[in-house]
Write a protein that holds these residues in place. Structure first.
Motif, PDB file in Angstrom:
ATOM      1  N   LEU A  41      64.062 -40.955  -3.900  1.00 29.15           N
ATOM      2  CA  LEU A  41      62.826 -41.734  -3.872  1.00 29.15           C
ATOM      3  C   LEU A  41      61.776 -41.090  -4.766  1.00 29.15           C
ATOM      4  N   PRO A  42      60.865 -41.870  -5.315  1.00 28.20           N
ATOM      5  CA  PRO A  42      59.801 -41.294  -6.139  1.00 28.20           C
ATOM      6  C   PRO A  42      58.897 -40.385  -5.305  1.00 28.20           C
ATOM      7  N   PRO A  43      58.219 -39.427  -5.940  1.00 32.36           N
ATOM      8  CA  PRO A  43      57.347 -38.508  -5.190  1.00 32.36           C
ATOM      9  C   PRO A  43      56.290 -39.228  -4.362  1.00 32.36           C
ATOM     10  N   GLU A  44      55.888 -40.397  -4.823  1.00 32.91           N
ATOM     11  CA  GLU A  44      54.864 -41.153  -4.089  1.00 32.91           C
ATOM     12  C   GLU A  44      55.310 -41.530  -2.687  1.00 32.91           C
ATOM     13  N   ALA A  45      56.619 -41.533  -2.433  1.00 32.04           N
ATOM     14  CA  ALA A  45      57.119 -41.869  -1.098  1.00 32.04           C
ATOM     15  C   ALA A  45      56.658 -40.839  -0.072  1.00 32.04           C
ATOM     16  N   ARG A  46      56.595 -39.586  -0.481  1.00 28.14           N
ATOM     17  CA  ARG A  46      56.098 -38.549   0.436  1.00 28.14           C
ATOM     18  C   ARG A  46      54.622 -38.764   0.729  1.00 28.14           C
ATOM     19  N   ASP A  47      53.883 -39.133  -0.308  1.00 30.11           N
ATOM     20  CA  ASP A  47      52.465 -39.427  -0.096  1.00 30.11           C
ATOM     21  C   ASP A  47      52.301 -40.578   0.891  1.00 30.11           C
ATOM     22  N   ALA A  48      53.123 -41.611   0.737  1.00 25.90           N
ATOM     23  CA  ALA A  48      53.029 -42.778   1.615  1.00 25.90           C
ATOM     24  C   ALA A  48      53.320 -42.402   3.067  1.00 25.90           C
ATOM     25  N   ALA A  49      54.330 -41.551   3.274  1.00 26.85           N
ATOM     26  CA  ALA A  49      54.662 -41.122   4.634  1.00 26.85           C
ATOM     27  C   ALA A  49      53.498 -40.364   5.266  1.00 26.85           C
ATOM     28  N   ARG A  50      52.900 -39.483   4.484  1.00 25.64           N
ATOM     29  CA  ARG A  50      51.759 -38.717   4.990  1.00 25.64           C
ATOM     30  C   ARG A  50      50.573 -39.640   5.262  1.00 25.64           C
ATOM     31  N   GLN A  51      50.313 -40.581   4.365  1.00 26.48           N
ATOM     32  CA  GLN A  51      49.193 -41.510   4.549  1.00 26.48           C
ATOM     33  C   GLN A  51      49.393 -42.369   5.794  1.00 26.48           C
ATOM     34  N   ASN A  52      50.610 -42.821   6.009  1.00 34.14           N
ATOM     35  CA  ASN A  52      50.935 -43.578   7.213  1.00 34.14           C
ATOM     36  C   ASN A  52      50.617 -42.792   8.461  1.00 34.14           C
ATOM     37  N   ARG A  53      51.090 -41.555   8.470  1.00 31.52           N
ATOM     38  CA  ARG A  53      50.922 -40.704   9.653  1.00 31.52           C
ATOM     39  C   ARG A  53      49.444 -40.487   9.962  1.00 31.52           C
ATOM     40  N   ARG A  54      48.669 -40.217   8.939  1.00 32.48           N
ATOM     41  CA  ARG A  54      47.253 -39.931   9.157  1.00 32.48           C
ATOM     42  C   ARG A  54      46.482 -41.182   9.556  1.00 32.48           C
ATOM     43  N   PHE A  55      46.881 -42.332   9.008  1.00 36.81           N
ATOM     44  CA  PHE A  55      46.264 -43.580   9.460  1.00 36.81           C
ATOM     45  C   PHE A  55      46.521 -43.782  10.947  1.00 36.81           C
ATOM     46  N   MET A  56      47.758 -43.588  11.379  1.00 36.57           N
ATOM     47  CA  MET A  56      48.077 -43.739  12.801  1.00 36.57           C
ATOM     48  C   MET A  56      47.190 -42.833  13.644  1.00 36.57           C
ATOM     49  N   GLN A  57      47.029 -41.599  13.223  1.00 34.46           N
ATOM     50  CA  GLN A  57      46.242 -40.642  13.998  1.00 34.46           C
ATOM     51  C   GLN A  57      44.778 -41.071  14.088  1.00 34.46           C
ATOM     52  N   ARG A  58      44.207 -41.537  12.977  1.00 35.05           N
ATOM     53  CA  ARG A  58      42.810 -41.978  13.001  1.00 35.05           C
ATOM     54  C   ARG A  58      42.645 -43.224  13.858  1.00 35.05           C
ATOM     55  N   ALA A  59      43.572 -44.171  13.713  1.00 36.30           N
ATOM     56  CA  ALA A  59      43.462 -45.421  14.469  1.00 36.30           C
ATOM     57  C   ALA A  59      43.632 -45.167  15.965  1.00 36.30           C
ATOM     58  N   ALA A  60      44.599 -44.339  16.335  1.00 35.79           N
ATOM     59  CA  ALA A  60      44.831 -44.049  17.749  1.00 35.79           C
ATOM     60  C   ALA A  60      43.619 -43.367  18.365  1.00 35.79           C
ATOM     61  N   ALA A  61      43.042 -42.419  17.637  1.00 35.90           N
ATOM     62  CA  ALA A  61      41.863 -41.716  18.158  1.00 35.90           C
ATOM     63  C   ALA A  61      40.694 -42.672  18.333  1.00 35.90           C
ATOM     64  N   TRP A  62      40.529 -43.581  17.377  1.00 39.51           N
ATOM     65  CA  TRP A  62      39.426 -44.532  17.485  1.00 39.51           C
ATOM     66  C   TRP A  62      39.622 -45.458  18.682  1.00 39.51           C
ATOM     67  N   LEU A  63      40.849 -45.963  18.874  1.00 40.97           N
ATOM     68  CA  LEU A  63      41.109 -46.850  20.006  1.00 40.97           C
ATOM     69  C   LEU A  63      40.861 -46.130  21.329  1.00 40.97           C
ATOM     70  N   ALA A  64      41.329 -44.899  21.427  1.00 48.74           N
ATOM     71  CA  ALA A  64      41.091 -44.143  22.659  1.00 48.74           C
ATOM     72  C   ALA A  64      39.600 -43.957  22.887  1.00 48.74           C
ATOM     73  N   GLY A  65      38.855 -43.752  21.802  1.00 51.44           N
ATOM     74  CA  GLY A  65      37.412 -43.622  21.918  1.00 51.44           C
ATOM     75  C   GLY A  65      36.737 -44.899  22.361  1.00 51.44           C
ATOM     76  N   GLN A  66      37.404 -46.037  22.128  1.00 46.03           N
ATOM     77  CA  GLN A  66      36.885 -47.327  22.585  1.00 46.03           C
ATOM     78  C   GLN A  66      37.283 -47.621  24.028  1.00 46.03           C
ATOM     79  N   GLY A  67      38.006 -46.703  24.642  1.00 47.79           N
ATOM     80  CA  GLY A  67      38.396 -46.874  26.041  1.00 47.79           C
ATOM     81  C   GLY A  67      39.801 -47.413  26.248  1.00 47.79           C
ATOM     82  N   VAL A  68      40.552 -47.665  25.159  1.00 49.88           N
ATOM     83  CA  VAL A  68      41.935 -48.110  25.317  1.00 49.88           C
ATOM     84  C   VAL A  68      42.768 -46.942  25.849  1.00 49.88           C
ATOM     85  N   ASP A  69      43.440 -47.152  26.957  1.00 53.77           N
ATOM     86  CA  ASP A  69      44.196 -46.060  27.576  1.00 53.77           C
ATOM     87  C   ASP A  69      45.662 -46.409  27.799  1.00 53.77           C
ATOM     88  N   GLN A  70      46.152 -47.458  27.090  1.00 55.74           N
ATOM     89  CA  GLN A  70      47.552 -47.840  27.169  1.00 55.74           C
ATOM     90  C   GLN A  70      48.049 -48.163  25.756  1.00 55.74           C
TER      91      GLN A  70
END
Length: 263
Positions: free
Chosen positions: A43-72
């Motif tokens: 795979l092109p090197p950009e695939a590693r960047d995409a995997a990392r970007q995906n992971r960090r997006f998930m982490q930011r989104a999950a933290a924001w939802l939990a901060g909004q009171g979502v607990d499931q």
């Protein structure tokens, strides 16, 4: 607490590459096999960047939802655990949060048994299931999550593994239909219209390993959110999505990402 341990885990097929294990390799993990590494190396090197970007997006989104009171949370296409995991993020904010993980790779399930350990106040559960059987996933999740209260549905870098002939829109629609009002859809998806040559290269390399892909345009990805209320900044590239400062470092990306609320 943690639940969901299977009595007889299915066997791991090390002769065929699996998206979860290729993703693990792209993230620098060790829970993959030579057949997965062989795909990742082509795979092109950009695939590693995409995997990392995906992971960090998930982490930011999950933290924001939990901060909004979502607990499931219902996380489908979990992948091999890479800390911090979704439950670690949300239970760090809401210790009583409950998380159901789902993946169709047996190695993910085995790691889940050992690593996806909940906080004492909350719960984690995991099921070996395929997103193409949404009814099975929902039936299992109902045993852990309260479908009368908001749930965060996480589909991170998953739906581009379902070409159009597998009805990805219908699958997401069935999952959405089971969720109560006030729930959220968190989704990231590989783009076909941002770096088309790279998208074609990635698609071809996965195809050689017997893995079909269905990268999509922004307009096509937006259809997964039809009828929902997109959270600002809307459907953007993964590094552009954030709610809580500081802003992520700007970088090029071939991944669309968004979070939307069910009315």
């Amino acid at each position: 607490m943690s639940t969901g341990t299977p009595s007889s885990p299915p066997q791991i097929d090390t002769s065929k590459a699996h998206p979860a294990r290729v993703y693990d390799w792209l993230l620098g993990g060790k829970d993959n096999y030579p057949v997965d590494e062989a795909v990742g190396e082509k795979l092109p090197p950009e695939a590693r960047d995409a995997a990392r970007q995906n992971r960090r997006f998930m982490q930011r989104a999950a933290a924001w939802l939990a901060g909004q009171g979502v607990d499931q949370f219902l996380d489908i296409g979990t992948g091999i655990p890479t800390e911090p995991n979704l439950h670690q993020i949300v239970q760090g904010i809401v210790p009583s949060a409950k998380v159901v993980y789902t993946d169709n790779d047996p190695i993910v399930l085995r790691h889940a048994e050992a690593l996806l350990v909940s906080s004492p106040e909350g719960a984690t559960d995991y099921i070996a299931a395929d997103v193409r059987s949404p009814g099975d996933i929902i039936r299992h999740a109902r045993g852990v999550l309260d479908f009368e209260r908001p749930i965060g549905l996480s589909l991170i870098a998953l739906m581009h593994f379902l070409p159009d002939d597998q009805d990805p829109l219908g699958i997401v629609g069935e999952l959405r239909a089971a969720l109560p009002s006030g729930s959220y859809l968190v989704l990231s998806h590989a783009a076909s219209d941002l770096h088309s040559e790279l998208a074609e290269q990635v698609t071809a390399e996965y195809a050689r390993a017997g893995i079909r892909l269905g990268f999509r345009t922004r307009a096509q990805v937006a259809r997964f959110f039809d009828g929902l209320d997109l959270v600002e900044p809307g459907l953007v590239t993964a590094p552009q999505w954030y709610r809580t400062p500081p802003a992520p470092t700007p970088e090029d990306s071939g991944i669309y990402a968004g979070v939307a609320r069910l009315p």
